[in-house]
Structures are given as C-alpha cells and as structure tokens.
Design an enzyme around this catalytic site. Structure first.
Site, PDB file in Angstrom:
ATOM      1  CB  SER A  52       1.629 -13.299 -12.150  1.00  0.00           C
ATOM      2  OG  SER A  52       1.298 -12.532 -11.025  1.00  0.00           O
TER       3      SER A  52
HETATM    4  N1  SAH Z   1       4.290 -12.003  -7.580  1.00  0.00           N
HETATM    5  C1  SAH Z   1       3.530 -13.223  -7.538  1.00  0.00           C
HETATM    6  C2  SAH Z   1       2.075 -12.969  -7.672  1.00  0.00           C
HETATM    7  C3  SAH Z   1       1.439 -12.937  -6.360  1.00  0.00           C
HETATM    8  S1  SAH Z   1      -0.290 -12.688  -6.368  1.00  0.00           S
HETATM    9  C4  SAH Z   1       4.062 -14.165  -8.588  1.00  0.00           C
HETATM   10  O1  SAH Z   1       5.235 -14.201  -8.772  1.00  0.00           O
HETATM   11  O2  SAH Z   1       3.342 -14.903  -9.194  1.00  0.00           O
HETATM   12  C5  SAH Z   1      -0.394 -11.169  -5.518  1.00  0.00           C
HETATM   13  C6  SAH Z   1       0.095 -11.179  -4.110  1.00  0.00           C
HETATM   14  O3  SAH Z   1      -0.065  -9.866  -3.610  1.00  0.00           O
HETATM   15  C7  SAH Z   1      -0.677 -12.077  -3.147  1.00  0.00           C
HETATM   16  O4  SAH Z   1       0.193 -12.990  -2.567  1.00  0.00           O
HETATM   17  C8  SAH Z   1      -1.241 -11.114  -2.125  1.00  0.00           C
HETATM   18  O5  SAH Z   1      -1.268 -11.626  -0.812  1.00  0.00           O
HETATM   19  C9  SAH Z   1      -0.270  -9.958  -2.249  1.00  0.00           C
HETATM   20  N2  SAH Z   1      -0.746  -8.670  -1.734  1.00  0.00           N
HETATM   21  C10 SAH Z   1      -1.949  -8.082  -1.873  1.00  0.00           C
HETATM   22  N3  SAH Z   1      -1.967  -6.893  -1.242  1.00  0.00           N
HETATM   23  C11 SAH Z   1      -0.732  -6.726  -0.699  1.00  0.00           C
HETATM   24  C12 SAH Z   1      -0.123  -5.715   0.082  1.00  0.00           C
HETATM   25  N4  SAH Z   1      -0.771  -4.601   0.456  1.00  0.00           N
HETATM   26  N5  SAH Z   1       1.165  -5.867   0.461  1.00  0.00           N
HETATM   27  C13 SAH Z   1       1.860  -6.973   0.104  1.00  0.00           C
HETATM   28  N6  SAH Z   1       1.344  -7.975  -0.621  1.00  0.00           N
HETATM   29  C14 SAH Z   1       0.064  -7.859  -1.020  1.00  0.00           C
END
Ligand code: SAH
Length: 339
Positions: free
Chosen positions: A186
């Site tokens: 993010s």
């Molecule tokens: N928190 C991260 C951003 C990750 S992007 C950061 O620090 O930058 C969003 C993430 O959510 C992705 O890795 C995706 O696989 C995950 N995601 C989407 N749906 C999900 C779910 N139902 N349970 C767990 N993770 C999920």
C-alpha cells in the site's frame, strides 16, 4: 478447535492454540474478475482529498438503513456460527524492537531525493534510506496525517525492505508498488491515514489488539506494530504470507502474529479487537469482522469496486455500529478463500 485462546490468554500464543484451516473456505465473493492494477493516489490528489475530508458521519441506530451495519446488527444476534480458523504462524522470535521511533519532523525535508540510490544488488545505504524516509514522512504529514505517533512509526519502518530489490529505489515514493501475485504494497499515505483513524479512539490513541486483513508483504503490519500492543495479520495467498514472514524476520518484531487464511472470517479465537484494518476492498465489510470488534473498537476498510471509499465503523455498543464515510481510495479486491 476446542483450545481457543480468549481475551485473557497470554501473548504470544502457542502454535497449538489455534487450529489449521481447511482450504476452500466459503465467503462472499465480489463476483468480478480480479483487478490487479492499483491506481496511484498522487500527493496533489491526496492533498485535495484531505482538505475535503470533512467526514460525513452517519450515526447508525438500530433502524438506520445502512446495509452492512444493519446486517451486522441482525446477524450479531444470531448464535455464533462455527467458522474455519486460519492456520497460525508464529512471527519472528521476540527480540529487540525495530528501530527507535523518533518523532517525525513537522517541517518538510527539503532537497532530498525521493529515489534512493541503490547499489548493484539493489540495497540502499542506511543513511540514504533514512533521509528519503524522513522526506516521505514529511510528505505524508503535508497530505494531512497529523498523528505524531503514526508519523514516528512510519519513519521507523524501512519500507525498502518490503519491496523486491529492483524496486527498492522507489520504495519511498508515494505509491503502491507490485509485490507479486497481482498484489501491491500500500501507498505510505494510505497506510498512515488508516492507522491514524484507528488511533483516534476513546482511549486516547491506545490500541491493544489489532487485526489486519491482507498482510501482503507485511509493511503495514510492521507500522502497526509500533503503535499497537498486539498485531494479528491474515493473508490468503500462501507465497505472500511466506514473503511477509521473510520480510519481518530481520526486523525482529515481537508483537506480530501472521496467519494464513481467509481474513473475511477474521480470527474469532483471539477476538475482540480494538482495531481492524482491511487492506483490500470488498463490496461491504464482512459480517464476521463486525462481530469481532470490541465495543469502542474501530474498523477501517476500503469499500467498493471501481469507485472505492474508506469507511470507518465504530462499535458503539454490543448491538450498535456507526459508519462514517471518509475519503476515496484505491485498493486491490478482497477475495474469499485461500490460494
Ligand atoms: N497490507 C499490505 C497491503 C497488501 S495488498 C501492505 O502492507 O502493503 C492486500 C492484500 O490483501 C493482498 O496481499 C491480498 O492477497 C490480501 N487479501 C485479499 N483478500 C483477502 C482475504 N479475504 N483474506 C486475507 N487476505 C486477503
């Protein structure tokens, strides 16, 4: 299974204290193809948005016509449903804290390159990364994030260690970056903003137990770990869950627990949570997560599909939630199940 740690259990939990989750858990699907592209929120856009961020607060009474919250109310009264429980992974062995959290400078850092000089292997010198990180924090503050604790946390976490070496030079620009598997790390502004909103609680910013849905590369969990007592984070894509473990290991963060599983189900075995952050956008906030909020707890989530907004949900009593729509945002989709 039977051994479910409750609120009073000691932290960290033992591996046996949670059960393995079976694959293919059910959950709500957006029913649309995956969107892999995350639009960058530019600084100018964020600045404009932060000015316009006079939140339209919507108190939600029991009869208020807000679908997600109303569903929360009705379903919260039902007997708890047995839900598959995500597998747990212990985060790195407890060791000394990351880096010392310095209060973020209020003044903008001038004349600092926003791109880190990296060597051949893609590694930046510590001095270079600290300087550009300070500049990044100054920009985030300029965009409207005012919580000094959040800014200090942002300054303490080396974001370049969460992106692949080839992208380390761009780690401190205000953008989401690819982390593989069509997912992104993010944007720093939105990470800071969401944590700031969580901290704006009735406990003067104190956050005990926090849940993150969507670990990704582990960056936001690391930032959260600087301002919360315990951080639980769930990821549904196994290689990303492993990536986050590897990224966090050298930072020796003692208060993060990474789980592999479907975050839409939450972690009922360690609920309630004082704060919940969703790092992926669904069409609505999953019911299970509303139920796992502590009274007085806050949840922040991107909601929507092509047009998304950040929503803040506060649990004001056992049966009442209040929803506030904040600003526009762009996140990858929340998806059910694991892979
Ligand atoms: N928190 C991260 C951003 C990750 S992007 C950061 O620090 O930058 C969003 C993430 O959510 C992705 O890795 C995706 O696989 C995950 N995601 C989407 N749906 C999900 C779910 N139902 N349970 C767990 N993770 C999920």
């Amino acid at each position: 299974m039977s051994d479910q740690p409750g609120r009073s259990s000691r932290f960290p939990l033992t591996l046996d204290s949670v059960v393995d989750k079976k694959k293919g858990a059910t959950g709500r699907s957006s029913g649309k193809p995956a969107t892999t592209q995350v639009t960058m929120q530019t600084a100018a856009r964020n600045a404009a948005l932060s000015q316009a961020r006079q939140a339209q607060q919507t108190p939600v009474g029991r009869a208020a016509p807000l679908k997600p919250v109303q569903q929360g109310l009705s379903q919260a009264l039902r007997p708890p449903q047995p839900a598959p429980v995500p597998a747990v992974t212990r985060a790195p062995t407890p060791m000394p804290p990351l880096l010392s959290a310095q209060p973020a400078p209020k003044t903008a850092v001038r004349n600092v390159m926003t791109v880190i000089q990296t060597n051949r292997s893609g590694h930046a010198s510590p001095q270079a990364s600290e300087a550009v990180r300070r500049a990044m924090v100054a920009r985030v503050a300029k965009q409207g994030v005012a919580d000094a604790g959040v800014l200090a946390a942002l300054e303490a976490v080396p974001r370049h260690m969460f992106v692949e070496p080839g992208l380390a030079g761009q780690a401190y620009i205000d953008a989401s970056l690819p982390i593989g598997h069509h997912q992104t790390i993010s944007q720093p502004y939105i990470v800071a903003r969401m944590i700031e909103v969580l901290r704006d609680n009735r406990h003067g910013g104190r956050l005990g137990r926090v849940l993150e849905i969507g670990t990704g590369c582990g960056y936001q969990a690391a930032v959260l770990s600087r301002v919360a007592g315990e951080v639980y984070s769930i990821e549904r894509i196994k290689p990303l869950h492993e990536l986050a473990k590897n990224n966090l290991r050298p930072l020796r963060v003692a208060n993060i627990r990474l789980h592999y599983g479907d975050g839409m189900l939450g972690l009922p075995q360690v609920a309630p949570f004082d704060g919940i952050i969703l790092a992926a956008a669904g069409l609505e906030v999953p019911q299970a997560l509303l139920n796992q909020m502590a009274v007085g707890g806050r949840l922040i989530a991107p909601v929507g599909e092509r047009r998304q907004v950040l929503e803040l949900i506060e649990r004001v009593s056992q049966y009442d939630w209040r929803r506030t729509t904040l600003e526009e945002c762009h996140f990858v989709p929340l998806r059910p199940g694991t892979m």
